[in-house]
Design an enzyme around this catalytic site. Structure first.
Site, mmCIF file in Angstrom:
data_model
loop_
_atom_site.group_PDB
_atom_site.id
_atom_site.type_symbol
_atom_site.label_atom_id
_atom_site.label_comp_id
_atom_site.label_asym_id
_atom_site.label_seq_id
_atom_site.Cartn_x
_atom_site.Cartn_y
_atom_site.Cartn_z
ATOM 1 N N GLU A 24 -2.608 7.469 -5.041
ATOM 2 C CA GLU A 24 -2.987 6.793 -6.285
ATOM 3 C C GLU A 24 -4.466 6.927 -6.625
ATOM 4 O OE1 GLU A 24 -1.821 2.721 -5.158
ATOM 5 O OE2 GLU A 24 -3.933 2.166 -5.303
ATOM 6 N N ARG B 20 0.859 -1.185 0.000
ATOM 7 C CA ARG B 20 0.000 0.000 0.000
ATOM 8 C C ARG B 20 0.898 1.239 0.000
ATOM 9 N NH1 ARG B 20 -3.463 -2.762 -1.454
ATOM 10 N NH2 ARG B 20 -5.520 -3.163 -0.590
HETATM 11 P P1 NAD Z 1 -1.334 -11.018 5.259
HETATM 12 O O1 NAD Z 1 -2.345 -10.522 6.230
HETATM 13 O O2 NAD Z 1 -1.312 -12.459 4.900
HETATM 14 O O3 NAD Z 1 0.139 -10.621 5.766
HETATM 15 C C1 NAD Z 1 0.472 -9.391 6.280
HETATM 16 C C2 NAD Z 1 1.617 -9.606 7.237
HETATM 17 O O4 NAD Z 1 2.090 -8.331 7.691
HETATM 18 C C3 NAD Z 1 1.228 -10.412 8.488
HETATM 19 O O5 NAD Z 1 2.103 -11.499 8.673
HETATM 20 C C4 NAD Z 1 1.362 -9.401 9.617
HETATM 21 O O6 NAD Z 1 1.788 -9.985 10.844
HETATM 22 C C5 NAD Z 1 2.447 -8.492 9.047
HETATM 23 N N1 NAD Z 1 2.559 -7.225 9.741
HETATM 24 C C6 NAD Z 1 1.635 -6.541 10.459
HETATM 25 N N2 NAD Z 1 2.180 -5.423 10.960
HETATM 26 C C7 NAD Z 1 3.477 -5.403 10.568
HETATM 27 C C8 NAD Z 1 4.546 -4.514 10.798
HETATM 28 N N3 NAD Z 1 4.404 -3.419 11.534
HETATM 29 N N4 NAD Z 1 5.744 -4.797 10.247
HETATM 30 C C9 NAD Z 1 5.910 -5.918 9.509
HETATM 31 N N5 NAD Z 1 4.926 -6.802 9.276
HETATM 32 C C10 NAD Z 1 3.715 -6.544 9.786
HETATM 33 O O7 NAD Z 1 -1.515 -10.113 3.953
HETATM 34 P P2 NAD Z 1 -1.034 -10.455 2.469
HETATM 35 O O8 NAD Z 1 -2.121 -11.191 1.761
HETATM 36 O O9 NAD Z 1 0.321 -11.012 2.500
HETATM 37 O O10 NAD Z 1 -1.028 -8.979 1.845
HETATM 38 C C11 NAD Z 1 -0.096 -8.007 2.255
HETATM 39 C C12 NAD Z 1 -0.536 -6.663 1.715
HETATM 40 O O11 NAD Z 1 -0.416 -6.675 0.275
HETATM 41 C C13 NAD Z 1 -2.021 -6.348 1.953
HETATM 42 O O12 NAD Z 1 -2.184 -5.692 3.181
HETATM 43 C C14 NAD Z 1 -2.384 -5.455 0.803
HETATM 44 O O13 NAD Z 1 -2.290 -4.122 1.237
HETATM 45 C C15 NAD Z 1 -1.310 -5.714 -0.253
HETATM 46 N N6 NAD Z 1 -1.849 -6.228 -1.508
HETATM 47 C C16 NAD Z 1 -1.488 -5.607 -2.664
HETATM 48 C C17 NAD Z 1 -1.951 -6.077 -3.876
HETATM 49 C C18 NAD Z 1 -1.560 -5.426 -5.192
HETATM 50 O O14 NAD Z 1 -2.185 -5.696 -6.219
HETATM 51 N N7 NAD Z 1 -0.548 -4.588 -5.225
HETATM 52 C C19 NAD Z 1 -2.806 -7.191 -3.925
HETATM 53 C C20 NAD Z 1 -3.142 -7.823 -2.720
HETATM 54 C C21 NAD Z 1 -2.660 -7.339 -1.516
#
Ligand code: NAD
Length: 335
Positions: A266, A237
């Site tokens: 964005e 994000r």
């Molecule tokens: P997820 O919930 O499986 O994993 C997120 C991880 O981040 C978790 O393990 C959590 O413990 C960790 N986390 C929380 N706070 C943190 C911190 N302060 N420092 C480090 N790690 C921390 O989510 P995911 O499915 O892996 O997705 C991750 C992110 O990717 C989503 O939040 C979304 O914003 C983004 N995303 C982007 C796209 C895209 O098209 N660009 C698509 C899907 C998701």
């Protein structure tokens, strides 16, 4: 049930309508598609729609949720994983059902992240243009070998772990920071504190959600901790990065490269053809001037498999709302 679909692109229409016909035809969901995003101005158009289907840049703050609720909307179906754009407290207060699609091909996002890294590193976007113009000179295309480089993965959830597995295959040394550690990552690398990750990594890739605690986690202080010349990658994000501080670090030659699929502002740019417009966003335009910056328009998720999954889970969430069955993907509401 009528579902108002905001920020609806031709592919959203194709996948939602196709899935509806193939798998949910008995339910007779009826879609009303709006190409523009949901906002205070557009919310009244959902009048008569019991459900609203929204995407990453749709505005779901308190005034919008109140407007939707007043005109009869009771369910918010997010066709994305992140819900940082939803005022969850207000949704709960209004008794709205809010559900998301928690995982749609995390590999799709991880694979695109690697594509960003390797494009910026090996400059394939520049060689594509050069060769088309008959320019076969290699000067300016020099990259580095991934094998043996240290990559810092911030967030080892579904996407971070998928990225770690691919990077492990490249022969990279992997470090990770996540307040919630998972044993599976330890097959590929080592958990360290965020400062140590920033200090040691040649590439830092962000895979954590945007929350108050993570907003601008990459800022002047954390950028100063990074290795001089390191690459920063963000497919999570835009708000995780203080873009002004990143521009300063690029100008100072501290940051060696920036590859982003997401950008803090964005919502006023992405998902529309603006090629004939004069863009006003000076920060974005400054980013475009750096030869070592690569920006894509929030497309990491964009695969056939992910869109199929998004449409199916969105409609399964709608089913849960209608039948009042328990919904595993609920972020607000009673089911
Ligand atoms: P997820 O919930 O499986 O994993 C997120 C991880 O981040 C978790 O393990 C959590 O413990 C960790 N986390 C929380 N706070 C943190 C911190 N302060 N420092 C480090 N790690 C921390 O989510 P995911 O499915 O892996 O997705 C991750 C992110 O990717 C989503 O939040 C979304 O914003 C983004 N995303 C982007 C796209 C895209 O098209 N660009 C698509 C899907 C998701």
């Amino acid at each position: 049930m009528k579902i108002a679909v905001f920020s609806s692109q031709p592919y959203d229409k194709r996948f939602l309508e196709g899935t509806n016909q193939a798998k949910f035809s008995e339910r007779k969901y009826e879609f009303v598609h709006f190409v523009f995003p949901l906002s205070q101005k557009t919310a009244p158009l959902a009048q008569g729609c019991e459900a609203v289907c929204a995407f990453v840049n749709d505005q779901l703050d308190a005034p919008v949720l109140e407007t939707l609720h007043k005109s009869g909307t009771r369910a918010i179906l997010l066709r994305c994983a992140g819900f940082n754009n939803v005022d969850i407290e207000t949704a709960k207060k209004l008794g709205l059902f809010v559900a998301r699609v928690p995982a749609y091909s995390p590999e799709a996002v991880a694979e695109f992240t690697i594509a960003l890294i390797q494009t910026l590193n090996r400059k394939t976007h520049r060689s594509f243009n050069r060769v088309r113009e008959g320019n076969f000179n290699l000067d300016g295309l020099l990259g580095f070998t991934m094998h043996g480089k240290t990559v810092g993965v911030v967030g080892t959830g579904k996407i971070g772990l998928a990225a770690a597995k691919i990077l492990h295959g490249f022969g990279c040394r992997l470090l990770a920071y996540d307040p919630f550690k998972i044993p599976e990552f330890e097959k590929y690398g080592e958990y360290v504190e965020l400062d140590a990750l920033l200090e040691q990594s040649d590439i830092v890739t962000l895979h954590c959600p945007l929350m108050d605690a993570t907003r601008h986690m990459i800022n002047e202080t954390t950028l100063n901790r990074m290795k001089t010349g390191a690459m920063l990658v963000n497919s999570s994000r835009g708000g995780l990065i203080d873009t002004g501080a990143v521009i300063a670090a690029l100008k100072a030659r501290k940051l060696g490269g920036l590859a982003i699929d997401v950008y803090e502002q964005e919502s006023s740019l992405f998902y529309q053809d603006r090629s004939s417009e004069i863009l006003d966003d000076e920060v974005f335009l400054r980013l475009m001037t750096f030869p070592n910056v690569l920006v894509s328009g929030h497309q990491a998720f964009f695969t056939e498999e992910a869109l199929t999954e998004i449409a199916e889970v969105t409609l399964r969430n709608a089913e849960c709302y209608v039948t009042k069955e328990s919904c595993p993907n609920v972020v607000a509401g009673t089911q």
